[in-house]
Write a protein that holds these residues in place. Structure first.
Motif, PDB file in Angstrom:
ATOM      1  N   GLU A  90      18.395  11.508  -8.576  1.00  0.00           N
ATOM      2  CA  GLU A  90      17.048  12.239  -9.797  1.00  0.00           C
ATOM      3  C   GLU A  90      16.876  11.508 -11.047  1.00  0.00           C
ATOM      4  OE1 GLU A  90      14.491  16.029 -10.552  1.00  0.00           O
ATOM      5  OE2 GLU A  90      17.024  16.025  -9.981  1.00  0.00           O
ATOM      6  N   VAL A  91      15.867  10.860 -10.972  1.00  0.00           N
ATOM      7  CA  VAL A  91      15.392   9.812 -11.994  1.00  0.00           C
ATOM      8  C   VAL A  91      14.313  10.213 -12.701  1.00  0.00           C
ATOM      9  CG1 VAL A  91      16.320   7.817 -11.480  1.00  0.00           C
ATOM     10  CG2 VAL A  91      13.842   8.325 -10.334  1.00  0.00           C
ATOM     11  N   ARG A 151       9.843  16.289  -8.708  1.00  0.00           N
ATOM     12  CA  ARG A 151      10.478  15.287  -9.627  1.00  0.00           C
ATOM     13  C   ARG A 151      10.528  14.566  -8.530  1.00  0.00           C
ATOM     14  NH1 ARG A 151      14.784  19.660  -6.854  1.00  0.00           N
ATOM     15  NH2 ARG A 151      16.065  18.126  -7.769  1.00  0.00           N
ATOM     16  N   THR A 152      11.217  12.854  -9.218  1.00  0.00           N
ATOM     17  CA  THR A 152      11.075  11.566  -9.053  1.00  0.00           C
ATOM     18  C   THR A 152      12.545  11.020  -8.158  1.00  0.00           C
ATOM     19  OG1 THR A 152       9.223  10.903 -10.438  1.00  0.00           O
ATOM     20  CG2 THR A 152      10.903   9.263  -8.950  1.00  0.00           C
ATOM     21  N   PHE A 153      13.161  10.321  -6.872  1.00  0.00           N
ATOM     22  CA  PHE A 153      14.486  10.366  -6.222  1.00  0.00           C
ATOM     23  C   PHE A 153      14.168   8.747  -5.998  1.00  0.00           C
ATOM     24  CE2 PHE A 153      13.662  14.924  -6.065  1.00  0.00           C
ATOM     25  CZ  PHE A 153      14.705  15.393  -6.130  1.00  0.00           C
ATOM     26  N   ASP A 193      17.125  20.816  -0.379  1.00  0.00           N
ATOM     27  CA  ASP A 193      17.743  19.608  -1.116  1.00  0.00           C
ATOM     28  C   ASP A 193      17.653  18.302  -1.045  1.00  0.00           C
ATOM     29  OD1 ASP A 193      19.630  18.414  -2.805  1.00  0.00           O
ATOM     30  OD2 ASP A 193      21.183  18.064  -1.502  1.00  0.00           O
ATOM     31  N   PRO A 194      15.877  18.084  -2.097  1.00  0.00           N
ATOM     32  CA  PRO A 194      15.032  16.969  -1.838  1.00  0.00           C
ATOM     33  C   PRO A 194      15.718  15.519  -2.304  1.00  0.00           C
ATOM     34  CG  PRO A 194      13.820  18.925  -3.328  1.00  0.00           C
ATOM     35  CD  PRO A 194      15.319  19.370  -2.997  1.00  0.00           C
ATOM     36  N   ALA A 195      16.848  15.541  -2.382  1.00  0.00           N
ATOM     37  CA  ALA A 195      18.004  14.307  -2.848  1.00  0.00           C
ATOM     38  C   ALA A 195      18.549  13.986  -1.074  1.00  0.00           C
ATOM     39  CB  ALA A 195      19.157  14.403  -3.564  1.00  0.00           C
ATOM     40  N   LEU A 197      10.844   4.964  -4.788  1.00  0.00           N
ATOM     41  CA  LEU A 197      11.081   6.270  -4.718  1.00  0.00           C
ATOM     42  C   LEU A 197      10.177   6.867  -4.314  1.00  0.00           C
ATOM     43  CD1 LEU A 197       9.363   5.156  -9.128  1.00  0.00           C
ATOM     44  CD2 LEU A 197      12.392   5.968  -8.105  1.00  0.00           C
ATOM     45  N   TYR A 198      10.464   8.241  -4.505  1.00  0.00           N
ATOM     46  CA  TYR A 198       9.505   9.296  -3.836  1.00  0.00           C
ATOM     47  C   TYR A 198       9.066  10.399  -4.440  1.00  0.00           C
ATOM     48  CZ  TYR A 198      13.994  11.592  -1.715  1.00  0.00           C
ATOM     49  OH  TYR A 198      14.806  12.021  -1.849  1.00  0.00           O
ATOM     50  N   VAL A 199       8.237  11.182  -4.772  1.00  0.00           N
ATOM     51  CA  VAL A 199       8.436  12.306  -5.363  1.00  0.00           C
ATOM     52  C   VAL A 199       8.273  13.658  -4.187  1.00  0.00           C
ATOM     53  CG1 VAL A 199       6.466  13.820  -6.942  1.00  0.00           C
ATOM     54  CG2 VAL A 199       6.988  10.832  -7.030  1.00  0.00           C
TER      55      VAL A 199
END
Length: 153
Positions: A149-150, A98-100, A122-124, A92-94
């Motif tokens: 995104e989670v 926003r958490t991905f 687009d951080p994803a 996971l990264y933030v």
């Protein structure tokens, strides 16, 4: 005048041949159709792989975050004769709250210090780096991936 027996037999043979030749046309159409279906399936498969793998390497990933958490780690060897030591990881990264979530295989040498390079728009779209001193930027990040995104933990 009657039909001679030889003429009737040759007519039946010609009729049977024509029937088989007509069947060859159907077989040819079926073969073309099967080839088209197979080609379409290959194209769909390629599209899925491209979507899961991410974007082109030339995309600028100028954002950086070290807010990264490993959620799963499974040691695994890759390569010819399994000489590349490393692990399949999920992480996971933030970015900006926003958490991905994503996953990849990392070599043993890049498992210690990790940083995520991401596209600020687009951080994803991201790449995980094993060297936090390496700069992120255009074509300087390796393979890009697309995270999901989670909900924040």
């Amino acid at each position: 005048m009657g039909v001679r027996r030889g003429d009737a037999a040759s007519m039946m043979v010609r009729t049977r041949r024509q029937g088989r030749e007509g069947g060859d046309g159907v077989k040819g159409c079926l073969a073309v159709l099967a080839f088209m279906v197979f080609g379409a399936a290959v194209l769909v498969g390629v599209a899925i792989v491209v979507e899961r793998r991410g974007t082109a390497k030339s995309e600028a990933l100028t954002g950086t975050t070290s807010d990264l958490e490993l959620t799963d780690y499974e040691p695994k060897s890759h390569g010819r004769k399994k000489r590349l030591q490393g692990a399949d990881i999920e992480y996971l990264y933030v970015v900006e709250g926003r958490t991905f979530q994503s996953s990849t295989w990392l070599s043993r040498t890049t498992l210690s210090d990790r940083v995520v390079c991401f596209d600020p728009e687009d951080p994803a779209v991201h790449a995980i780096r094993g060297n936090p001193q390496a700069t992120c930027g255009k074509a300087n990040h390796g393979e890009t991936r697309r995270a999901v995104e989670v909900a924040a933990r």
